[in-house]
Design an enzyme around this catalytic site. Sequence first.
Site, PDB file in Angstrom:
ATOM      1  N   SER A 138     -18.600  70.703  28.432  1.00 11.40           N
ATOM      2  CA  SER A 138     -17.694  69.925  27.573  1.00 11.40           C
ATOM      3  C   SER A 138     -18.447  68.670  27.155  1.00 11.40           C
ATOM      4  O   SER A 138     -19.441  68.298  27.785  1.00 11.40           O
ATOM      5  CB  SER A 138     -16.453  69.530  28.380  1.00 11.40           C
ATOM      6  OG  SER A 138     -15.685  68.573  27.692  1.00 11.40           O
ATOM      7  N   TYR A 193     -11.978  66.854  35.913  1.00  9.86           N
ATOM      8  CA  TYR A 193     -12.520  67.642  34.806  1.00  9.86           C
ATOM      9  C   TYR A 193     -13.903  67.095  34.410  1.00  9.86           C
ATOM     10  O   TYR A 193     -14.875  67.859  34.275  1.00  9.86           O
ATOM     11  CB  TYR A 193     -11.549  67.565  33.621  1.00  9.86           C
ATOM     12  CG  TYR A 193     -11.914  68.435  32.445  1.00  9.86           C
ATOM     13  CD1 TYR A 193     -11.599  69.790  32.437  1.00  9.86           C
ATOM     14  CD2 TYR A 193     -12.566  67.903  31.332  1.00  9.86           C
ATOM     15  CE1 TYR A 193     -11.920  70.589  31.349  1.00  9.86           C
ATOM     16  CE2 TYR A 193     -12.886  68.695  30.247  1.00  9.86           C
ATOM     17  CZ  TYR A 193     -12.563  70.039  30.260  1.00  9.86           C
ATOM     18  OH  TYR A 193     -12.888  70.831  29.186  1.00  9.86           O
TER      19      TYR A 193
END
Length: 290
Positions: A145, A158
């Site tokens: 990401s 995350y």
Amino acid sequence: MAKARALEGRVAVVTGGASGIGAALGRELARRGADVVLADRQLSLAEAVAREACAAGGRVRAAELDVRDAAAVKALVDETLRRTGRLDFFFGNAGISVGGEMDGYSAADWDDVFDVNLRGVTNGILAAYPVMVRQGHGHLVHTGSIAGLVATPAQGSYTASKHAVVGLSKALRIEAARHGVRVSALCPGAVRTSILSGGRFGRLNVPGLRDEDMVAIIGVLRPMAPERFARQAIDGVLANQAIIVVPRWWRLFWYLERLSPSLSLGLWRLSLAELRRQVAKAVASRREAG
Ligand SMILES: NC(=O)c1ccc[n+]([C@@H]2O[C@H](COP(=O)([O-])OP(=O)(O)OC[C@H]3O[C@@H](n4cnc5c(N)ncnc54)[C@H](O)[C@@H]3O)[C@@H](O)[C@H]2O)c1
């Protein structure tokens, strides 16, 4: 047309292939001629995507898989190998997110995300990498990401998991080269999928905030359509890029991080202040309405 069938005869497994980015990657791989397995905890959704892709002329099948289960990931890879005789791509893509600031985290908010986002990827490596080493070719593609390249607040577990995915992918890319195996980290910016509000197995963790409020807040970043994302991502994979950032403009955040880490931290501090303001506004208007 040559591009459309460039992957004829190749075999790809995509974890998290039932929805969002995984489903779009699967469709795009199939459109380019690959034989695709969409592996996901959401079997019926994966089956629906597979049916639709087959109707469009692709060779796509669905498989039930929980990436947290190392033995199950290995069994899926072995079964794919028995059926097709080769494994060209393994997309370790399944992911979840837990939103919220770390002062409100429970142990599960760390574990749940690490188990899927990080263990899911390492389970894929344990299963697929030895096969590719034996073959002398193959490509591991791990969905990281932009949160694996810069520090994005309000999603600590995350961010940590995605930094780990990017880091291990870079290290493995260096190691794997001598076996003829390629490794890439796919780093999406914002893409219009269910993970924007945590995903089917994640959560927002902000009391009073609804999923649709978060989707509206992230809307200012103009999330990309998954299909468009997948076309650009697969182009990056086939060009064997180490780190593939799509949409492209999100690279600005990555460049700034490398150019001036302190300026980058300052920018994300501002973004957190704005996020807190937006969240407080959404929660207050929910309270007034309810
Ligand atoms: N959408 C974005 O803006 C964005 C940005 C950066 C990174 N990503 C990453 O892209 C990847 C795909 O996410 P998405 O945006 O398509 O979200 P999504 O929620 O649409 O898809 C995630 C998929 O993973 C599956 N999954 C979750 N846990 C699983 C498990 N234990 N085993 C097997 N499958 C499991 C879900 O069922 C779902 O189909 C994730 O790794 C995510 O972190 C997405």
